[in-house]
Design a protein around this motif. Sequence first.
Motif, PDB file in Angstrom:
ATOM      1  N   ALA A  33     -13.208  -4.251  -7.936  1.00 50.06           N
ATOM      2  CA  ALA A  33     -12.055  -4.745  -7.180  1.00 50.06           C
ATOM      3  C   ALA A  33     -12.345  -6.099  -6.554  1.00 50.06           C
ATOM      4  N   TRP A 102     -11.108  -2.795  -2.083  1.00 49.61           N
ATOM      5  CA  TRP A 102     -10.084  -3.745  -1.653  1.00 49.61           C
ATOM      6  C   TRP A 102      -8.811  -3.568  -2.474  1.00 49.61           C
ATOM      7  N   CYS A 103      -7.683  -3.773  -1.836  1.00 50.07           N
ATOM      8  CA  CYS A 103      -6.412  -3.793  -2.552  1.00 50.07           C
ATOM      9  C   CYS A 103      -6.227  -5.158  -3.220  1.00 50.07           C
ATOM     10  N   GLN A 104      -5.339  -5.213  -4.173  1.00 47.22           N
ATOM     11  CA  GLN A 104      -5.142  -6.420  -4.974  1.00 47.22           C
ATOM     12  C   GLN A 104      -4.765  -7.620  -4.106  1.00 47.22           C
ATOM     13  N   LYS A 106      -6.492  -9.197  -1.780  1.00 44.47           N
ATOM     14  CA  LYS A 106      -6.857  -9.082  -0.360  1.00 44.47           C
ATOM     15  C   LYS A 106      -7.201 -10.424   0.274  1.00 44.47           C
ATOM     16  N   ASN A 126      -5.458  -0.628   6.698  1.00 41.40           N
ATOM     17  CA  ASN A 126      -6.049   0.095   5.575  1.00 41.40           C
ATOM     18  C   ASN A 126      -5.439   1.473   5.365  1.00 41.40           C
ATOM     19  N   TYR A 127      -5.497   1.894   4.110  1.00 43.55           N
ATOM     20  CA  TYR A 127      -5.197   3.270   3.757  1.00 43.55           C
ATOM     21  C   TYR A 127      -6.433   4.130   4.023  1.00 43.55           C
ATOM     22  N   LEU A 193      -4.566  -3.730   2.973  1.00 43.58           N
ATOM     23  CA  LEU A 193      -5.413  -4.504   2.060  1.00 43.58           C
ATOM     24  C   LEU A 193      -6.729  -3.809   1.741  1.00 43.58           C
ATOM     25  N   ARG A 195      -8.610   0.199   0.838  1.00 49.99           N
ATOM     26  CA  ARG A 195      -8.620   1.645   0.650  1.00 49.99           C
ATOM     27  C   ARG A 195      -9.943   2.155   1.194  1.00 49.99           C
TER      28      ARG A 195
END
Length: 268
Positions: A33, A102-104, A106, A126-127, A193, A195
Amino acid sequence: MSNNQPDRQPEVAAIVTAMTDAEQPFVRDTVEAILADPGIGQVVLCIEQQNTWIEAVLGDLISDPRLERLQIPLMPLGAVRNQALQQVRLPWVAYCDGDDVWCQGKTLTQLNYAKITGCDFVGADNYLTNEQGKIRAFAMSLYLPMPSAWMVKTAVMRAHPFNQVPFSVQEEAGEWWIRTSGHVSKARCPKMLLRYRVRSSSLSEKTPSMRRKTQIVNLANIPGLGAVIFAVTWCIWLFTRKNTFIWNEGWGEQSVHNVDNVDLEIKN
């Protein structure tokens, strides 16, 4: 490099910590990621000096020219990150534990946010995911962002390094947060942004914050209850999100960067 911004030069170095065997099942997802993030121009991967599995786990990722391995003895996390910082060559640094993802986009989102606010530090929301990486809930991130969601000017981290005594993950971040009050301008980017993986063997599992996260994820793993918890935490996050972090009155004098009057519209 992103197709949307082909001429933009990467400005961010990532410091990834995977110092124990516990990160082995997860670190490929973490590194993959990060390398896919168009803002990243350098990755310093911190592993224990006797590590024998990293090449097999990362596979083809190991040949990416941006990836640098730092093999060092086991030591407190603050000391590991401080050593890795010495190798950073870019103006911004972002941290990620070897089990988080990390989310796409970030760091590009955070860079745009930093330029709008003029801040030295941008934290993100964050999730919460279970150990298998499935998103289970929204985290509130009201007071302090998870370290894996930080992006900071490299010069700032060199001026204010982490404490190297053996704090837990949460305590180390909190100590830095309080110590830099009044010295580092901080902004909250209220976007998901990161996980954040909740797992039983986490270094921070014994902290009150981690126990709460574990309870939420465990409940969300129950069939039929997961959708309810996801929806409820999304609503709470949506109606409580702000552009600043809330100062805990027990921490001392408040000194966070006020960006309430700034247009913070960031395009995804």
